[in-house]
Design a protein around this motif. Structure first.
Motif, PDB file in Angstrom:
ATOM      1  N   PHE A   1       0.821  -1.203   0.000  1.00  0.00           N
ATOM      2  CA  PHE A   1       0.000   0.000   0.000  1.00  0.00           C
ATOM      3  C   PHE A   1       0.860   1.261   0.000  1.00  0.00           C
ATOM      4  CE2 PHE A   1      -4.035  -2.071   1.730  1.00  0.00           C
ATOM      5  CZ  PHE A   1      -4.774  -1.749   0.598  1.00  0.00           C
ATOM      6  N   ILE A   2       1.939   1.252   0.775  1.00  0.00           N
ATOM      7  CA  ILE A   2       2.835   2.418   0.804  1.00  0.00           C
ATOM      8  C   ILE A   2       3.440   2.653  -0.564  1.00  0.00           C
ATOM      9  CG2 ILE A   2       4.991   3.331   1.749  1.00  0.00           C
ATOM     10  CD1 ILE A   2       4.318   1.734   4.349  1.00  0.00           C
TER      11      ILE A   2
ATOM     12  N   ILE B   1       3.697   6.058  -5.441  1.00  0.00           N
ATOM     13  CA  ILE B   1       3.754   6.183  -6.907  1.00  0.00           C
ATOM     14  C   ILE B   1       2.645   7.101  -7.410  1.00  0.00           C
ATOM     15  CG2 ILE B   1       3.418   4.922  -9.072  1.00  0.00           C
ATOM     16  CD1 ILE B   1       4.831   2.535  -7.749  1.00  0.00           C
ATOM     17  N   LEU B   2       1.429   6.901  -6.903  1.00  0.00           N
ATOM     18  CA  LEU B   2       0.295   7.686  -7.374  1.00  0.00           C
ATOM     19  C   LEU B   2       0.380   9.145  -6.914  1.00  0.00           C
ATOM     20  CD1 LEU B   2      -2.473   5.010  -6.893  1.00  0.00           C
ATOM     21  CD2 LEU B   2      -1.803   6.053  -9.059  1.00  0.00           C
ATOM     22  N   VAL B   3       0.811   9.384  -5.694  1.00  0.00           N
ATOM     23  CA  VAL B   3       0.964  10.766  -5.223  1.00  0.00           C
ATOM     24  C   VAL B   3       2.030  11.484  -6.042  1.00  0.00           C
ATOM     25  CG1 VAL B   3       1.615  12.244  -3.290  1.00  0.00           C
ATOM     26  CG2 VAL B   3       0.159  10.263  -2.892  1.00  0.00           C
ATOM     27  N   THR B   4       3.088  10.774  -6.385  1.00  0.00           N
ATOM     28  CA  THR B   4       4.138  11.366  -7.223  1.00  0.00           C
ATOM     29  C   THR B   4       3.583  11.774  -8.578  1.00  0.00           C
ATOM     30  OG1 THR B   4       5.901  10.122  -6.132  1.00  0.00           O
ATOM     31  CG2 THR B   4       6.354  10.935  -8.348  1.00  0.00           C
ATOM     32  N   GLN B   5       2.789  10.907  -9.182  1.00  0.00           N
ATOM     33  CA  GLN B   5       2.179  11.250 -10.471  1.00  0.00           C
ATOM     34  C   GLN B   5       1.308  12.494 -10.348  1.00  0.00           C
ATOM     35  OE1 GLN B   5       0.114   7.613 -11.602  1.00  0.00           O
ATOM     36  NE2 GLN B   5       1.727   7.103 -13.046  1.00  0.00           N
ATOM     37  N   ALA B   6       0.588  12.600  -9.244  1.00  0.00           N
ATOM     38  CA  ALA B   6      -0.274  13.762  -9.042  1.00  0.00           C
ATOM     39  C   ALA B   6       0.546  15.035  -8.891  1.00  0.00           C
ATOM     40  CB  ALA B   6      -1.148  13.545  -7.807  1.00  0.00           C
ATOM     41  N   LEU B   7       1.580  14.995  -8.083  1.00  0.00           N
ATOM     42  CA  LEU B   7       2.392  16.185  -7.844  1.00  0.00           C
ATOM     43  C   LEU B   7       3.152  16.629  -9.089  1.00  0.00           C
ATOM     44  CD1 LEU B   7       3.794  15.393  -4.273  1.00  0.00           C
ATOM     45  CD2 LEU B   7       1.972  16.991  -4.889  1.00  0.00           C
ATOM     46  N   GLN B   8       3.521  15.668  -9.934  1.00  0.00           N
ATOM     47  CA  GLN B   8       4.267  16.013 -11.144  1.00  0.00           C
ATOM     48  C   GLN B   8       3.423  16.773 -12.162  1.00  0.00           C
ATOM     49  OE1 GLN B   8       5.790  12.109 -12.166  1.00  0.00           O
ATOM     50  NE2 GLN B   8       7.807  12.569 -11.299  1.00  0.00           N
TER      51      GLN B   8
ATOM     52  N   TYR C   1       9.780  10.117  -4.279  1.00  0.00           N
ATOM     53  CA  TYR C   1       9.548   8.905  -3.482  1.00  0.00           C
ATOM     54  C   TYR C   1      10.111   9.040  -2.066  1.00  0.00           C
ATOM     55  CZ  TYR C   1       8.046   6.316  -7.706  1.00  0.00           C
ATOM     56  OH  TYR C   1       7.385   5.877  -8.820  1.00  0.00           O
ATOM     57  N   PRO C   2      11.415   9.374  -1.922  1.00  0.00           N
ATOM     58  CA  PRO C   2      11.933   9.504  -0.548  1.00  0.00           C
ATOM     59  C   PRO C   2      11.310  10.665   0.213  1.00  0.00           C
ATOM     60  CG  PRO C   2      13.605  10.154  -2.142  1.00  0.00           C
ATOM     61  CD  PRO C   2      12.503   9.517  -2.917  1.00  0.00           C
ATOM     62  N   THR C   3      10.977  11.753  -0.481  1.00  0.00           N
ATOM     63  CA  THR C   3      10.360  12.902   0.194  1.00  0.00           C
ATOM     64  C   THR C   3       8.993  12.528   0.759  1.00  0.00           C
ATOM     65  OG1 THR C   3      11.506  14.466  -1.261  1.00  0.00           O
ATOM     66  CG2 THR C   3       9.557  15.273  -0.095  1.00  0.00           C
ATOM     67  N   LEU C   4       8.173  11.868  -0.047  1.00  0.00           N
ATOM     68  CA  LEU C   4       6.821  11.497   0.384  1.00  0.00           C
ATOM     69  C   LEU C   4       6.865  10.457   1.493  1.00  0.00           C
ATOM     70  CD1 LEU C   4       5.088  11.347  -3.108  1.00  0.00           C
ATOM     71  CD2 LEU C   4       4.817  13.114  -1.351  1.00  0.00           C
ATOM     72  N   ILE C   5       7.785   9.524   1.404  1.00  0.00           N
ATOM     73  CA  ILE C   5       7.916   8.521   2.466  1.00  0.00           C
ATOM     74  C   ILE C   5       8.344   9.190   3.765  1.00  0.00           C
ATOM     75  CG2 ILE C   5       9.332   6.569   3.235  1.00  0.00           C
ATOM     76  CD1 ILE C   5       9.176   5.509   0.352  1.00  0.00           C
TER      77      ILE C   5
ATOM     78  N   ALA D   1       9.547   0.546  -4.291  1.00  0.00           N
ATOM     79  CA  ALA D   1       8.945   1.516  -5.207  1.00  0.00           C
ATOM     80  C   ALA D   1       9.883   1.838  -6.370  1.00  0.00           C
ATOM     81  CB  ALA D   1       8.583   2.795  -4.456  1.00  0.00           C
ATOM     82  N   LEU D   2      11.155   2.030  -6.074  1.00  0.00           N
ATOM     83  CA  LEU D   2      12.116   2.349  -7.133  1.00  0.00           C
ATOM     84  C   LEU D   2      12.342   1.182  -8.079  1.00  0.00           C
ATOM     85  CD1 LEU D   2      14.737   4.358  -5.042  1.00  0.00           C
ATOM     86  CD2 LEU D   2      13.157   5.284  -6.753  1.00  0.00           C
ATOM     87  N   ALA D   3      12.155  -0.044  -7.575  1.00  0.00           N
ATOM     88  CA  ALA D   3      12.382  -1.233  -8.407  1.00  0.00           C
ATOM     89  C   ALA D   3      11.174  -1.610  -9.248  1.00  0.00           C
ATOM     90  CB  ALA D   3      12.759  -2.417  -7.509  1.00  0.00           C
ATOM     91  N   LEU D   4       9.999  -1.044  -8.932  1.00  0.00           N
ATOM     92  CA  LEU D   4       8.771  -1.423  -9.625  1.00  0.00           C
ATOM     93  C   LEU D   4       8.783  -0.868 -11.049  1.00  0.00           C
ATOM     94  CD1 LEU D   4       6.362  -3.023  -8.405  1.00  0.00           C
ATOM     95  CD2 LEU D   4       5.128  -0.862  -8.297  1.00  0.00           C
TER      96      LEU D   4
END
Length: 481
Positions: free
Chosen positions: A120-121, A126-133, A144-148, A344-347
């Motif tokens: 879930f994390i 991933i989805l929040v990153t897409q939104a912010l971009q 990814y590291p910022t949101l985590i 997340a980075l490996a996905l």
């Protein structure tokens, strides 16, 4: 840093407790707060994506919505029943499993639960990153590291902050997504090409139903994490009802919206389709809707980090007793964050297939656990536990409780013929054209077998320990276990 025990000041402060018992003097909150908490907790991008599956397999909007409502309604029932365990036991959700599995046997559901939390994390980030971009620069290596890190800060503050944020987010989400939904059902059909011809598809219907059910059942692993501070004698019926209404309503709404978007905008992902649909209200409103959704998703990522921390500490404590301090919580959250970041980075970029498989795996791992846990609470022990003994590896619940472990294992094995995931399709699922109904034998066999094994359980030692347990717990209420 200072912490507040009773949460009565009205402002969120750093929570002091984690896996330990919440004494009666520290109980606070209102039962109806569970409604908005679980409404916002389920009103996230990941929920929307579940609704894309049926139309993607050729199922019409009407049949997709019916499958979603039926699946979410069924799955939420099991999830909501766990809410009653919080105030009755004063414990986080997963550590309660020691009563059914033993202090070390509980590592089985703990491992499955950690898998769910990390998943879930990862997908949330991933989805929040897409939104912010949509409005901000920065690659996944930055976001990814910022949101985590932000989710960890939210989780450090813990229970009261999470309830506060979720409660106020509910009003904002209802307002914004009511407009998006209105655009989707009125303007979108006329503004986009007619959807690809779709109708009834048995396999697609069952897959959509299973995904909706499994998605909401997955919330079972942390329901009482957010009801454990409620007063002990909170109304069980009202608590279950508010939890059910919040989680079921948001799931049915957002998944159904996803089904509509996927039908009229084939090939578009969740973020893109929300932007396109929201912009029919006015240019830029779609981006606003996505950013509001991103706040909700990030808040829930904090909730998942919090739950993963509680489960991880519970697992370690079963083998090596730990003192659940704030420092330990931060350490646990950091470990969860690092693992989630690596995954997340490996996905791969095309993550939708991975997401569908993840939701089904959640269903497989958690169905036997929820069946065993609920049967024990409602049918075997009827909510009566020696809470202090749950923290005692040499106590009445033991290290390995074979009844729970056997029931879980047999229930899981019984589901295998019904598995339908990208890398394995069981013979029963194949006979059904690839449809997945594994949750049915999983619930019936795991729950039924546990009841048969435990119905005549000798509980005299537990009853004796229970009488002493409450006095001990309240006497050390100023401490943590």
């Amino acid at each position: 840093m200072t912490s507040q025990r009773n949460g009565e000041s009205g402002r969120p402060t750093i929570e002091a407790r984690s896996i330990d018992y919440v004494p009666r003097a520290e109980r606070h909150g209102k039962v109806w707060h569970q409604g908005p908490f679980w409404f916002s907790g389920n009103f996230v991008f990941l929920t929307l994506m579940v609704g894309f599956v049926g139309p993607g397999m050729g199922l019409s909007i009407l049949w997709s919505v019916l499958a979603i409502v039926a699946g979410a309604g069924f799955g939420t029932l099991f999830m909501a029943l766990h809410a009653n365990q919080g105030p009755k036991m004063g414990l986080p959700q997963m550590i309660q499993s020691r009563a059914q599995f033993g202090s070390r046997g509980a590592i089985v559901p703990f491992a499955a639960t950690l898998f769910v939390y990390v998943g879930f994390i990862v997908f949330g980030v991933i989805l929040v990153t897409q939104a912010l971009q949509l409005v901000l620069p920065g690659s996944k290596w930055f976001w990814y590291p910022t949101l985590i890190a932000v989710s960890i800060v939210i989780a450090v503050f813990g229970y009261d902050l999470l309830h506060f944020v979720q409660r106020w987010l509910t009003y904002l989400l209802i307002g914004v997504f009511s407009i998006v939904t209105a655009m989707a059902v009125t303007v979108l059909p006329a503004a986009t090409p007619a959807p690809v011809e779709a109708g009834w598809n048995t396999t697609a219907f069952l897959v959509q139903l299973s995904l909706a059910a499994g998605y909401n059942i997955s919330y079972s692993v942390y329901v009482s994490d957010y009801s454990r501070y409620l007063p002990e004698h909170s109304s069980s019926s009202k608590l279950i009802c508010w939890t059910y209404l919040g989680a079921a309503a948001s799931a049915a709404w957002l998944m159904s919206l996803g089904a509509v978007l996927a039908s009229y905008i084939p090939g578009a992902d969740g973020i893109v389709s929300l932007v396109q649909t929201g912009d029919y209200f006015f240019k830029g409103f779609g981006t606003i809707a996505v950013l509001v959704g991103a706040v909700a998703q990030l808040s829930v990522t904090g909730i998942n980090s919090y739950g993963a921390m509680l489960t991880g500490i519970s697992a370690v404590d079963g083998f090596r007793p730990v003192r659940p301090t704030i420092r330990l919580r931060v350490t646990g959250l950091t470990v969860v964050g690092v693992v989630s970041l690596c995954v997340a980075l490996a996905l791969p970029e095309a993550y939708m297939a991975s997401f569908n498989g993840f939701v089904l795996l959640m269903l497989y791992f958690l169905i036997p656990w929820t069946a065993v846990n609920l049967v024990d609470f409602y049918a075997i022990r009827k909510g009566e536990y020696a809470i202090a003994e749950i923290f005692n590896p040499h106590g009445v619940y033991g290290r390995w409780a074979w009844r729970g472990v056997v029931a879980y294992a047999v229930g899981f094995v019984a589901m295998i013929p019904f598995f339908s995931i990208p890398f394995f399709v069981g013979p029963a699922a194949e006979a059904l054209g690839g449809a997945d109904i594994a949750f049915i034998p999983g619930l019936l066999i795991a729950g039924g077998l546990y009841y048969l094994l435990a119905r005549n359980l000798e509980r005299s030692a537990e009853v004796t320990a229970q009488r002493q347990s409450q006095m001990l717990l309240e006497r050390v209420s100023g401490q943590t276990f």
